[in-house]
Design a protein around this motif. Structure first.
Motif, PDB file in Angstrom:
ATOM      1  N   HIS A  25       0.498  -1.190  -0.021  1.00  0.00           N
ATOM      2  CA  HIS A  25       0.218  -0.238  -0.001  1.00  0.00           C
ATOM      3  C   HIS A  25       0.597   0.929   0.027  1.00  0.00           C
ATOM      4  CE1 HIS A  25      -2.996   2.834   1.203  1.00  0.00           C
ATOM      5  NE2 HIS A  25      -2.099   3.381   2.027  1.00  0.00           N
ATOM      6  N   VAL A  26       1.913   1.361   1.062  1.00  0.00           N
ATOM      7  CA  VAL A  26       2.670   2.280   0.621  1.00  0.00           C
ATOM      8  C   VAL A  26       3.659   2.411   0.072  1.00  0.00           C
ATOM      9  CG1 VAL A  26       4.404   3.148   1.852  1.00  0.00           C
ATOM     10  CG2 VAL A  26       3.247   2.455   3.184  1.00  0.00           C
ATOM     11  N   GLY A  27       3.742   1.774  -1.356  1.00  0.00           N
ATOM     12  CA  GLY A  27       4.524   1.634  -2.492  1.00  0.00           C
ATOM     13  C   GLY A  27       3.800   1.858  -3.255  1.00  0.00           C
ATOM     14  N   ALA A  28       2.344   1.600  -2.870  1.00  0.00           N
ATOM     15  CA  ALA A  28       1.615   1.976  -4.617  1.00  0.00           C
ATOM     16  C   ALA A  28       1.330   3.904  -3.433  1.00  0.00           C
ATOM     17  CB  ALA A  28       0.234   1.540  -4.613  1.00  0.00           C
ATOM     18  N   GLU A  29       1.337   4.484  -3.097  1.00  0.00           N
ATOM     19  CA  GLU A  29       0.867   6.030  -2.750  1.00  0.00           C
ATOM     20  C   GLU A  29       1.885   6.304  -3.037  1.00  0.00           C
ATOM     21  OE1 GLU A  29      -0.650   6.356   1.621  1.00  0.00           O
ATOM     22  OE2 GLU A  29       0.998   5.952   1.906  1.00  0.00           O
ATOM     23  N   LEU A  30       3.237   6.050  -2.779  1.00  0.00           N
ATOM     24  CA  LEU A  30       4.477   6.615  -3.285  1.00  0.00           C
ATOM     25  C   LEU A  30       5.199   6.322  -4.340  1.00  0.00           C
ATOM     26  CD1 LEU A  30       6.731   5.555  -0.427  1.00  0.00           C
ATOM     27  CD2 LEU A  30       5.866   7.412  -0.644  1.00  0.00           C
ATOM     28  N   LYS A  31       3.976   5.647  -5.468  1.00  0.00           N
ATOM     29  CA  LYS A  31       4.060   5.662  -7.323  1.00  0.00           C
ATOM     30  C   LYS A  31       5.464   4.673  -7.147  1.00  0.00           C
ATOM     31  CE  LYS A  31       0.843   8.625  -7.616  1.00  0.00           C
ATOM     32  NZ  LYS A  31       0.510   8.358  -6.022  1.00  0.00           N
ATOM     33  N   SER A  32       5.952   3.340  -6.546  1.00  0.00           N
ATOM     34  CA  SER A  32       6.811   3.044  -6.379  1.00  0.00           C
ATOM     35  C   SER A  32       6.863   1.585  -7.361  1.00  0.00           C
ATOM     36  CB  SER A  32       8.045   2.943  -5.565  1.00  0.00           C
ATOM     37  OG  SER A  32       9.248   1.922  -5.037  1.00  0.00           O
ATOM     38  N   ARG A  33       7.650   1.357  -8.119  1.00  0.00           N
ATOM     39  CA  ARG A  33       7.615  -0.252  -8.188  1.00  0.00           C
ATOM     40  C   ARG A  33       8.795  -1.106  -7.639  1.00  0.00           C
ATOM     41  NH1 ARG A  33       5.361  -0.377 -12.683  1.00  0.00           N
ATOM     42  NH2 ARG A  33       4.626   0.928 -14.316  1.00  0.00           N
ATOM     43  N   LYS A  34       9.478  -0.601  -7.026  1.00  0.00           N
ATOM     44  CA  LYS A  34       9.785  -1.166  -5.849  1.00  0.00           C
ATOM     45  C   LYS A  34       8.875  -1.912  -5.125  1.00  0.00           C
ATOM     46  CE  LYS A  34      13.408  -0.775  -2.118  1.00  0.00           C
ATOM     47  NZ  LYS A  34      14.493   0.568  -1.176  1.00  0.00           N
ATOM     48  N   ARG A  35       9.395  -3.179  -3.977  1.00  0.00           N
ATOM     49  CA  ARG A  35       9.433  -4.429  -4.083  1.00  0.00           C
ATOM     50  C   ARG A  35       9.718  -4.604  -2.138  1.00  0.00           C
ATOM     51  NH1 ARG A  35       5.831  -9.578  -4.979  1.00  0.00           N
ATOM     52  NH2 ARG A  35       7.960 -10.536  -4.706  1.00  0.00           N
ATOM     53  N   ILE A  36       9.127  -4.305  -1.171  1.00  0.00           N
ATOM     54  CA  ILE A  36       9.937  -4.065   0.482  1.00  0.00           C
ATOM     55  C   ILE A  36       9.771  -5.902   0.715  1.00  0.00           C
ATOM     56  CG2 ILE A  36       9.545  -3.592   2.577  1.00  0.00           C
ATOM     57  CD1 ILE A  36      10.852  -1.488   0.526  1.00  0.00           C
ATOM     58  N   GLY A  37      10.548  -5.914   0.788  1.00  0.00           N
ATOM     59  CA  GLY A  37      10.170  -7.737   1.629  1.00  0.00           C
ATOM     60  C   GLY A  37      10.014  -8.165   2.776  1.00  0.00           C
ATOM     61  N   ILE A  38      10.636  -9.287   3.630  1.00  0.00           N
ATOM     62  CA  ILE A  38      10.523  -9.134   5.337  1.00  0.00           C
ATOM     63  C   ILE A  38      11.480  -9.859   5.474  1.00  0.00           C
ATOM     64  CG2 ILE A  38       8.980 -10.713   7.088  1.00  0.00           C
ATOM     65  CD1 ILE A  38       6.566  -9.023   4.842  1.00  0.00           C
ATOM     66  N   SER A  39      11.993  -9.271   6.688  1.00  0.00           N
ATOM     67  CA  SER A  39      12.786 -10.008   7.664  1.00  0.00           C
ATOM     68  C   SER A  39      12.532 -10.320   9.296  1.00  0.00           C
ATOM     69  CB  SER A  39      13.599  -8.788   7.947  1.00  0.00           C
ATOM     70  OG  SER A  39      15.284  -9.513   9.025  1.00  0.00           O
ATOM     71  N   PHE A  40      11.713 -12.017   8.991  1.00  0.00           N
ATOM     72  CA  PHE A  40      11.337 -12.137   9.888  1.00  0.00           C
ATOM     73  C   PHE A  40      12.175 -12.569  11.167  1.00  0.00           C
ATOM     74  CE2 PHE A  40       7.050 -13.845  11.111  1.00  0.00           C
ATOM     75  CZ  PHE A  40       6.978 -13.337  11.627  1.00  0.00           C
ATOM     76  N   ASP A  41      12.890 -11.946  11.946  1.00  0.00           N
ATOM     77  CA  ASP A  41      14.027 -11.898  12.446  1.00  0.00           C
ATOM     78  C   ASP A  41      13.742 -12.509  13.960  1.00  0.00           C
ATOM     79  OD1 ASP A  41      13.837  -9.102  13.141  1.00  0.00           O
ATOM     80  OD2 ASP A  41      15.266  -8.608  11.028  1.00  0.00           O
ATOM     81  N   GLU A  42      12.620 -11.873  14.539  1.00  0.00           N
ATOM     82  CA  GLU A  42      12.734 -13.230  15.620  1.00  0.00           C
ATOM     83  C   GLU A  42      11.770 -14.255  15.938  1.00  0.00           C
ATOM     84  OE1 GLU A  42      12.946 -10.894  19.290  1.00  0.00           O
ATOM     85  OE2 GLU A  42      14.457  -9.390  18.418  1.00  0.00           O
TER      86      GLU A  42
END
Length: 499
Positions: free
Chosen positions: A274-291
């Protein structure tokens, strides 16, 4: 007997298996470091003071990446305290775990330990009491080749550049327990400034922004949205943390903990997109499930006290895990693999003694907890592409998650070799499972193991280190592309099949 049917087709892949899914976590907390991975004078200690028995178990566990030095500890940590001559290092109060930190083990020791364990370091930065300059100093000391004050200092300490690529921009700063607790906008601005500056040094670093400390936090969702609005173009991943337990005796809900993990990951993914769409970005944020892990708030077996004493490496949350916990951990790994298209890193917290797969006695033995086994087996067998598994299963009614499937599964496939990981979450009895493998081409069961016990509360100990372990699973039958197995209640199984 209830029946379930699974269908697997190599054409329907989710994503490649990411080796970083099999990470773990070393924090300066309790006995994870001192008398855990590091104990000079122990019978197995090497020239650096590292316990070789723990190193061997770490390799057997199949750990790929190790997050360090925290955790809550990092939010008050001065990395400079843990480099240089040991006899000149200061003793400090650790506010996170109400302990005294000797700094006998620090950055340089951790990097040497990683090299011996064959794991990738994942460094966490202190953005609780520190900021941009301190992060840049640590990056220069850790990675810069030579010719600067801090790179030359590292060389004086006998170390070459460490080449760390994976960095956490702080830890759980949404939590009021955290030293340096911040609002999402405060943290987001600091994380963005830090990330931007670090990329001016090394553009290809992989950076993790702090997500919520759990999905139960009051700002969950809002925190991710506001942080990513500040950091979206500067970071690669946002973190998730989750711990599950059976403190209330609701075993049915506990066995279905992976349903909550699925929802957690899906919710964070949706927020990031949703934030990526707001920012008009084609980048995808991944997840670090680090705990992630099983953690019992009221079942920490051995904890030193009193709470107001400042001690060096006191025992903290040394949970003793049982068969049911191991089944849940195996199912949580299924969830993480199922989300391999977005989960890029995952860290079982922690490695030794503190809610850990490996336990040690000071000066004595090291042994595997029951949760060690599903992690080690999944890490060893999972390879190639993660495949979607279509599941038709009986359901289980739970108080926390509603109706859930009794059977949950994931598969991986590489060059004619298939690995299947499957769990029976029912407490009532066995389920006969039929798996359609006709599209995979496999015709041989090479390995089949199960974690199950007539006593679902059975544990391991120094006196009985192999009371709970993975046992050969002889019921698997593969005929004409159809695999049939009967899984008892509260069990996790892994099978390796080939053409």
């Amino acid at each position: 007997m209830p029946t379930a049917h699974l269908t697997i087709d190599p054409a329907f892949s989710i994503a490649p298996v990411n080796r970083r899914t099999f990470g773990t976590f070393v924090e300066h907390m309790g006995r994870c470091v001192y008398t855990g991975i590091y104990e000079p004078g122990h019978a197995t200690a090497d020239e650096d003071g590292f316990r070789k028995d723990v190193l061997e178990l770490t390799r057997e566990l199949g750990a790929s990446v190790v997050r360090y030095p925290g955790g809550n500890f990092v939010s008050g940590y001065r990395w400079e305290d843990g480099v240089g001559p040991r006899d000149a290092r200061p003793r400090r109060l650790d506010l996170a775990w109400h302990s005294v930190e000797t700094n006998e083990f620090g950055l340089d020791e951790f990097m040497r330990w990683c090299a011996k364990a064959g794991v990738e370091p994942m460094m966490a930065l202190n953005l609780g009491t520190r900021g941009v300059q301190e992060a840049l100093d640590l990056l220069e000391y850790t990675n810069h080749p030579d010719g600067t004050a801090l790179s030359e200092l590292r060389a004086q300490h006998g170390a070459s550049p460490y080449g760390v690529k994976l960095w956490c921009l702080g830890n759980e700063l949404d939590g009021p327990w955290q030293v340096g607790h911040k609002t999402p906008t405060e943290y987001g601005r600091l994380a963005a400034e830090t990330a931007r500056a670090m990329r001016m040094v090394e553009p290809d670093l992989q950076l993790v922004a702090c997500g919520s400390s759990s999905s139960k936090m009051p700002l969950f969702g809002t925190w991710e949205r506001d942080v990513l609005r500040e950091t979206y173009e500067f970071v690669d991943y946002i973190s998730c943390h989750a711990y599950y337990g059976n403190d209330d005796g609701d075993t049915a809900s506990f066995l279905a903990s992976a349903v909550d993990m699925d929802h957690f990951i899906d919710s964070v993914t949706a927020t990031a997109d949703h934030v990526g769409a707001e920012l008009k970005s084609r980048k995808r944020i991944g997840i670090s499930f680090d705990e992630w892990n099983v953690w019992y708030g009221d079942r920490s077996r051995r904890t030193d006290g009193p709470a107001d004493a400042w001690e060096v490496a006191p025992r903290r949350i040394e949970d003793e895990y049982n068969v049911t916990d191991a089944v849940v951990v195996g199912n949580l790994l299924i969830s993480l693999l199922r989300h391999s298209d977005r989960v890029a890193v995952a860290c079982l917290a922690q490695l030794a003694n503190v809610i850990a797969p490996i336990m040690t006695d000071p000066g004595g033995a090291a042994w595997r907890q029951p949760i060690f086994h599903p992690f080690a087996i999944t890490s060893r067998l999972a390879a190639g592409q993660v495949l979607r598994v279509e599941t038709d299963s009986p359901t289980v009614t739970t108080l926390k998650h509603g109706e859930v499937t009794a059977v949950d599964a994931i598969a991986t496939y590489e060059e004619g070799r298939l690995a299947l990981f499957v769990v029976n979450r029912s407490t009532d009895g066995p389920i006969e499972i039929t798996v359609d493998l006709s599209r995979t081409g496999v015709n041989s069961v090479d390995e089949a193991v199960i974690i199950h016990d007539t006593d679902p509360l059975a544990t391991n100990s120094a006196a009985a280190p192999d009371r709970v372990t993975a046992q050969p699973f002889d019921s698997a039958q593969l005929v004409d592309g159809k695999l049939t197995i009967t899984l008892p209640a509260i069990s996790w199984s892994a099978l390796s099949l080939s053409a």
